[in-house]
Design a protein around this motif. Sequence first.
Motif, PDB file in Angstrom:
ATOM      1  N   THR A 248      10.978  23.174 -18.543  1.00  0.00           N
ATOM      2  CA  THR A 248      11.632  23.324 -19.850  1.00  0.00           C
ATOM      3  C   THR A 248      10.775  22.724 -20.958  1.00  0.00           C
ATOM      4  OG1 THR A 248      13.811  23.232 -18.784  1.00  0.00           O
ATOM      5  CG2 THR A 248      13.718  22.820 -21.162  1.00  0.00           C
ATOM      6  N   GLU A 249      10.236  21.541 -20.713  1.00  0.00           N
ATOM      7  CA  GLU A 249       9.403  20.884 -21.719  1.00  0.00           C
ATOM      8  C   GLU A 249       8.134  21.690 -21.996  1.00  0.00           C
ATOM      9  OE1 GLU A 249      10.606  16.227 -20.773  1.00  0.00           O
ATOM     10  OE2 GLU A 249       8.880  17.152 -19.793  1.00  0.00           O
ATOM     11  N   LEU A 250       7.594  22.329 -20.960  1.00  0.00           N
ATOM     12  CA  LEU A 250       6.395  23.150 -21.140  1.00  0.00           C
ATOM     13  C   LEU A 250       6.674  24.325 -22.063  1.00  0.00           C
ATOM     14  CD1 LEU A 250       3.501  24.034 -20.464  1.00  0.00           C
ATOM     15  CD2 LEU A 250       4.409  25.114 -18.392  1.00  0.00           C
ATOM     16  N   VAL A 484       3.434  19.993 -14.970  1.00  0.00           N
ATOM     17  CA  VAL A 484       2.041  20.144 -15.356  1.00  0.00           C
ATOM     18  C   VAL A 484       1.694  19.089 -16.386  1.00  0.00           C
ATOM     19  CG1 VAL A 484       2.506  21.783 -17.224  1.00  0.00           C
ATOM     20  CG2 VAL A 484       0.290  21.832 -16.066  1.00  0.00           C
ATOM     21  N   ASP A 485       0.465  18.597 -16.323  1.00  0.00           N
ATOM     22  CA  ASP A 485      -0.018  17.584 -17.269  1.00  0.00           C
ATOM     23  C   ASP A 485      -1.311  18.112 -17.893  1.00  0.00           C
ATOM     24  OD1 ASP A 485      -0.746  15.355 -18.704  1.00  0.00           O
ATOM     25  OD2 ASP A 485      -0.307  13.931 -17.097  1.00  0.00           O
ATOM     26  N   ILE A 486      -1.159  18.920 -18.931  1.00  0.00           N
ATOM     27  CA  ILE A 486      -2.326  19.556 -19.550  1.00  0.00           C
ATOM     28  C   ILE A 486      -3.172  18.540 -20.295  1.00  0.00           C
ATOM     29  CG2 ILE A 486      -3.053  21.385 -21.136  1.00  0.00           C
ATOM     30  CD1 ILE A 486      -0.383  22.773 -20.565  1.00  0.00           C
ATOM     31  N   LEU A 487      -2.538  17.543 -20.896  1.00  0.00           N
ATOM     32  CA  LEU A 487      -3.299  16.509 -21.609  1.00  0.00           C
ATOM     33  C   LEU A 487      -4.213  15.753 -20.652  1.00  0.00           C
ATOM     34  CD1 LEU A 487      -3.985  14.751 -24.046  1.00  0.00           C
ATOM     35  CD2 LEU A 487      -1.937  13.389 -23.542  1.00  0.00           C
ATOM     36  N   VAL A 510      -3.743  27.609 -23.718  1.00  0.00           N
ATOM     37  CA  VAL A 510      -3.597  27.132 -22.346  1.00  0.00           C
ATOM     38  C   VAL A 510      -2.132  26.805 -22.064  1.00  0.00           C
ATOM     39  CG1 VAL A 510      -4.180  25.269 -20.750  1.00  0.00           C
ATOM     40  CG2 VAL A 510      -5.965  26.291 -22.167  1.00  0.00           C
ATOM     41  N   HIS A 511      -1.456  26.162 -23.021  1.00  0.00           N
ATOM     42  CA  HIS A 511      -0.026  25.873 -22.852  1.00  0.00           C
ATOM     43  C   HIS A 511       0.781  27.164 -22.707  1.00  0.00           C
ATOM     44  CE1 HIS A 511      -1.134  21.811 -24.141  1.00  0.00           C
ATOM     45  NE2 HIS A 511       0.077  21.419 -23.801  1.00  0.00           N
TER      46      HIS A 511
END
Length: 527
Positions: A248-250, A484-487, A510-511
């Motif tokens: 949801t946050e993504l 997922v941790d894109i940062l 990318v997000h």
Amino acid sequence: MTGPPAQADPQQEERGRGPQPAHSAQHDTQVPWWEKLWRTVVTGSCTVCFCVFSQIVGIWVLYICNGYGAFPAAHKVLDLLQYLLSPLGAYNSVEEEKELWRMESLCPLLATVSLGIVILGIGILYCLKTLAPGSPPPFPDDRRQSMSRQPSFTYSEWTDAKQEDFYDLDPVPETPVFDCFMDMKPETDPATLTVKPVGLQERRGSNVSLTLDMCTPGSTEPYGAMLSPREQSAREYLQKATNVLTATELHERAMDSFNLQAEFFETPMNFVDPKEYNIPGVVRKNRYKTILPNTHSRVCLKATNEDEDDFLSTYINANYMKGYGGQEKEYIATQGPTVNTVSDFWRMVWQEISPIIVMITNIEEKNEKCTEYWPEESVTYEGIEITVNQVIQADDYSLRLINLKCGGEERSLRHYWYTSWPDQKTPDKAPPLLELVQDVEEARQQASPDCGPVIVHCSAGIGRTGCFIATTIGCKQLKNEGVVDILKTTCQLRLDRGGMIQTSEQYQFVHHVLSLYEKQLSHPAEE
């Protein structure tokens, strides 16, 4: 723990790379009134002087055109100035005045006066512009680009019309538009940024002898060098920054362009100081003079001659990149080969036992982005015979099945050439990129266990290359962990090679791609 404060981007402050915080830019534009007045006076004085000088020269030229010599013409100009500056009535004789103004035609004189008026008008407009508040100057950076333009992608374009109901993409947001002032680094919400320690082996410095010590393939650099406080802070940020996103946050984060840009510009680029490679001849092996491999993770080629200390023989603009879960040497990110580095590139492919090459650039995009380093049929570089056996054309990329032969040993190589991604921008649609990521990952799983890293390159080897690797890592994390941790992935990539994911538009893309991938994963569960 909370993340580093917004001012902790020392690398950008030290080198003048990339945008500065918004409040800093606003402060720079608030010039004191007395300084504006002084600039206006100086500008006006220079304009008037230039206007008068141009009039004098113009009249002097007109006298010459009417048959006077250079010196007599100058004398006539001086007489005219004396007449104009003299008190009223100094010339009692009308004949003297007529003689002074007599010319063959008044048209050239009128043209000269008109030119003077135009110059004076331009000067007045420039003075008014000096008094008015100006916009901030552009950022002098040739490595990280300011994204004031509108993104080339829209969320509604990522899926075909027949698939929109399938992925249940509602609501469909409007095209995100980046404002130039949003490129500044605004303060981020500390609640959305936490830090966790990860490993790092890196040193900043320009000692050439220490650089030359790293010519052994796979060598890493010790921790012993002194770092400035700014470099230390940037390194710690890249080590610890993290922002784990649920599904949801993504989806919400993907549409929050403001916070994504703030997060992007908060993250140090970790570019290499060109002084670290101040070695004769290296410049010929770099496509861009400011995009260089980070020293601790760079790929070192085996020397081609008996002198193992020959740095140029071991140098290639490429870095080993960690993969999902911190897996070492999962990828190699490199620049697009140039005419001078084609042989080095194939030496690297053979040395690293790479089963796959992913090329994400066209040969030319306004100018040359990559030389065509593969043959039509067969060619030999440095004793390595390269033969193209088959070319398979897909919708958005072409696949070449290549056979390599060297010293009696043969290997297979798959070359993916993705051509639908413009430089420093983003593709119009995400599904083709996801398809490429999945095809490459499937081919990687089918390759021999003793195969080496997947080689990925665009032109500079940081922008599109970074997006592809980050997307691949993010897909694996979403599939295995559901988050997922894109940062953190971006920081991990930049620790290995500076500047990975070059623009805020690419970071947002990318997000979006991972948001779409998560919807693909979750749809069967919803069924």
